[in-house]
Enzyme design. Structure first.
Site, short mmCIF file in Angstrom:
data_model
loop_
_atom_site.label_atom_id
_atom_site.label_comp_id
_atom_site.label_asym_id
_atom_site.label_seq_id
_atom_site.Cartn_x
_atom_site.Cartn_y
_atom_site.Cartn_z
N ASP A 171 0.77 -1.07 -0.27
CA ASP A 171 -0.11 0.08 0.30
C ASP A 171 0.91 0.71 -0.04
OD1 ASP A 171 -1.93 -1.72 0.25
OD2 ASP A 171 -2.23 -1.99 2.45
N LYS A 226 2.41 1.78 -5.46
CA LYS A 226 2.58 1.91 -6.52
C LYS A 226 1.59 1.94 -7.37
CE LYS A 226 3.46 -2.84 -4.49
NZ LYS A 226 2.42 -2.18 -2.84
N GLY A 250 -4.37 -4.96 -4.72
CA GLY A 250 -5.42 -4.12 -5.13
C GLY A 250 -5.07 -2.53 -4.96
N HIS A 251 -5.55 -1.76 -6.06
CA HIS A 251 -4.53 -0.41 -5.88
C HIS A 251 -5.70 0.18 -7.21
CE1 HIS A 251 -1.92 -2.02 -9.28
NE2 HIS A 251 -2.19 -1.31 -10.01
N GLN A 293 2.34 -6.14 -2.97
CA GLN A 293 2.36 -6.23 -1.69
C GLN A 293 4.18 -5.94 -1.50
OE1 GLN A 293 1.41 -10.02 -2.88
NE2 GLN A 293 -0.26 -8.95 -2.32
P1 IMP Z 1 -2.96 -12.99 2.16
O1 IMP Z 1 -1.61 -12.04 1.77
O2 IMP Z 1 -3.95 -12.75 2.50
O3 IMP Z 1 -2.50 -14.42 2.90
O4 IMP Z 1 -2.20 -11.50 3.75
C1 IMP Z 1 -1.48 -12.20 4.71
C2 IMP Z 1 -0.36 -10.84 4.78
O5 IMP Z 1 -0.58 -9.72 3.50
C3 IMP Z 1 -1.61 -9.61 5.37
O6 IMP Z 1 -1.03 -9.93 6.84
C4 IMP Z 1 -2.48 -9.26 4.51
O7 IMP Z 1 -3.12 -7.65 5.69
C5 IMP Z 1 -1.44 -8.71 4.65
N1 IMP Z 1 -1.92 -8.31 2.55
C6 IMP Z 1 -1.49 -9.27 1.60
N2 IMP Z 1 -1.70 -8.59 0.83
C7 IMP Z 1 -2.01 -7.40 0.61
C8 IMP Z 1 -1.61 -6.04 0.18
O8 IMP Z 1 -1.45 -5.94 -1.37
N3 IMP Z 1 -0.69 -4.65 0.45
C9 IMP Z 1 -1.16 -5.06 2.27
N4 IMP Z 1 -1.15 -6.30 2.52
C10 IMP Z 1 -1.32 -7.07 2.45
#
Ligand code: IMP
Length: 395
Positions: free
Chosen positions: A13, A16, A40-41, A223
């Site tokens: 976040d 990007k 997501g963006h 991410q």
């Molecule tokens: P997962 O990727 O859904 O397994 O989540 C694992 C961790 O990564 C959690 O803390 C999510 O909030 C974080 N996370 C996953 N994708 C994103 C993203 O695009 N932005 C910020 N945090 C993310």
């Protein structure tokens, strides 16, 4: 020829999307290498808002080839929904290809994601519940389904029979919930196969062809470095490698072809989900920055945790990714904040990495922040003029 990697330097976040949109206009190909619809963006282009989760935002430029690399995990239903939305907004998706080796999120993956979180209780990770972790687990366990499997219905059927037996046994015996129906999954995924057929490719010749023609390629990261499965704050991480190394393996582009690596950092730090966050603000100022910066997750709508800029994290991101240029976003959000604090180093012997056990122990001892603060005089971005550098105090 130039191949640029763009990575998030914090916990995701970082903004990007905006940077990718700026760069995508000048490249021939955009490749996403890891993650799935946990990312997501939002991109605002010519006054119109577009939301992306799986599809590279280069899709807004008709001459750019957009590649969903084999390091990604794709939920076919979510992918089709995103395609429909883009088409309804008048965007052509003709230049989109999806690697036949990208793994698929199956209906039981989000179920396992949620059940796993429930089981962890207070130690939960705060995942996006999109089934990303369980999909990567199956990939590593070598029982995953790849997008290319959609083109082999008989193979799908045989494999699903085997895999679903394992999954349903765990669901019913371990978690005590209803099993999934094999035929229903098969029907759903065979239908996806027909709808996705035109996009599915072996991306090897496509990507290598672009390299040999000297085209400009952008590897779009999702991410951030601190969520990397190896380099991040494990276990509070995602299940892929959102780093420069991950961009190479997830696209099939070798490190020797990379021209430069850009890191995107926000002027402060945010994180969604649980896990260490040394510079976190637990007070009204944190709430104010969250409101001004609209720090609410684009995928789950969750309020993001907010804290000061962490230069120890930034250094770590630069060193582990070979970042040679940075973008700093959302400087304006701190316009009314004075003074601005910046964590310059962690207080311990030596220079521990932000993910080391020393740093972790330190976090536990002083939850309000183990960081040694530095201060910067507040800055006013409104004094900035287009094309000029950032205010001195921001630099
Ligand atoms: P997962 O990727 O859904 O397994 O989540 C694992 C961790 O990564 C959690 O803390 C999510 O909030 C974080 N996370 C996953 N994708 C994103 C993203 O695009 N932005 C910020 N945090 C993310």
């Amino acid at each position: 020829m130039s191949v640029t990697i763009l990575v998030g330097g914090q916990w995701g976040d970082e903004g990007k999307g905006k940077v990718i949109d700026l760069l995508a206009d000048g490249v021939d190909m955009v490749v996403r290498s890891q993650g799935g619809n946990n990312a997501g963006h939002t991109v605002v282009s010519e006054g119109r808002e577009f939301r992306f989760q799986l599809i590279p935002s280069g899709i807004l430029y008709p001459r750019v080839t957009c590649v969903i690399g084999h390091g990604m995990v794709v939920d076919p239903g979510a992918f089709l929904a995103e395609l429909d939305t883009l088409r309804a907004q008048g965007i052509s998706t003709d230049n989109l290809v999806i690697s036949d080796r990208a793994h698929m999120v199956m209906p039981y993956h989000p179920a396992f994601d949620k059940l796993g979180e429930q089981q962890r209780g207070d130690d939960r990770l705060g995942t996006t519940a999109r089934g990303i972790g369980p999909t990567y687990e199956d990939k590593v366990r070598r029982i995953g389904f790849r997008i290319g499997d959609l083109q082999k219905p008989k193979f799908m059927e045989k494999k699903l029979r085997f895999v679903l037996r394992l999954k349903n046994e765990a669901l019913t015996k371990l978690y005590g919930v209803d099993p999934f129906d094999e035929q229903a999954i098969l029907d759903e995924y065979i239908n996806y196969g027909e709808l996705l057929d035109r996009y599915i490719r072996d991306i090897y010749p496509i990507v290598q062809g672009a390299i040999s023609r000297g085209e400009r390629i952008l590897l779009e990261g999702a991410q951030g470095v601190m969520l990397d499965i190896d380099l991040g704050t494990y276990p509070y991480v995602t299940s892929s490698a959102p780093t420069a190394g991950g961009a190479c393996t997830g696209s099939g582009i070798p490190p020797s072809r990379i021209s430069n690596t850009i890191g995107v950092f926000k002027a402060y730090t945010t994180r969604v989900g649980y896990g260490p966050f040394p510079t976190e603000l637990h007070d009204g100022l944190g709430d104010r920055i969250r409101e001004v910066g609209a720090e609410f997750g684009t995928v789950t709508g969750r309020a993001r945790r907010v804290g000061w800029f962490d230069a120890a994290v930034a250094r770590y991101a630069v060193n582990t990714n070979g970042i040679d240029a940075i973008f700093v976003t959302k400087l304006d959000v701190l316009d009314s904040v004075d003074p601005i604090m910046i964590c310059t180093e962690y207080v311990s012997k030596g220079d521990p990495s932000p993910t080391s056990s020393t740093a972790r122990r330190c976090t536990r001892r002083c939850p309000a922040g183990r960081a040694r603060p530095g201060t910067a005089a507040g800055w006013r971005t409104c004094r900035m003029r287009r094309g000029r550098t950032s205010p001195v105090s921001a630099r």
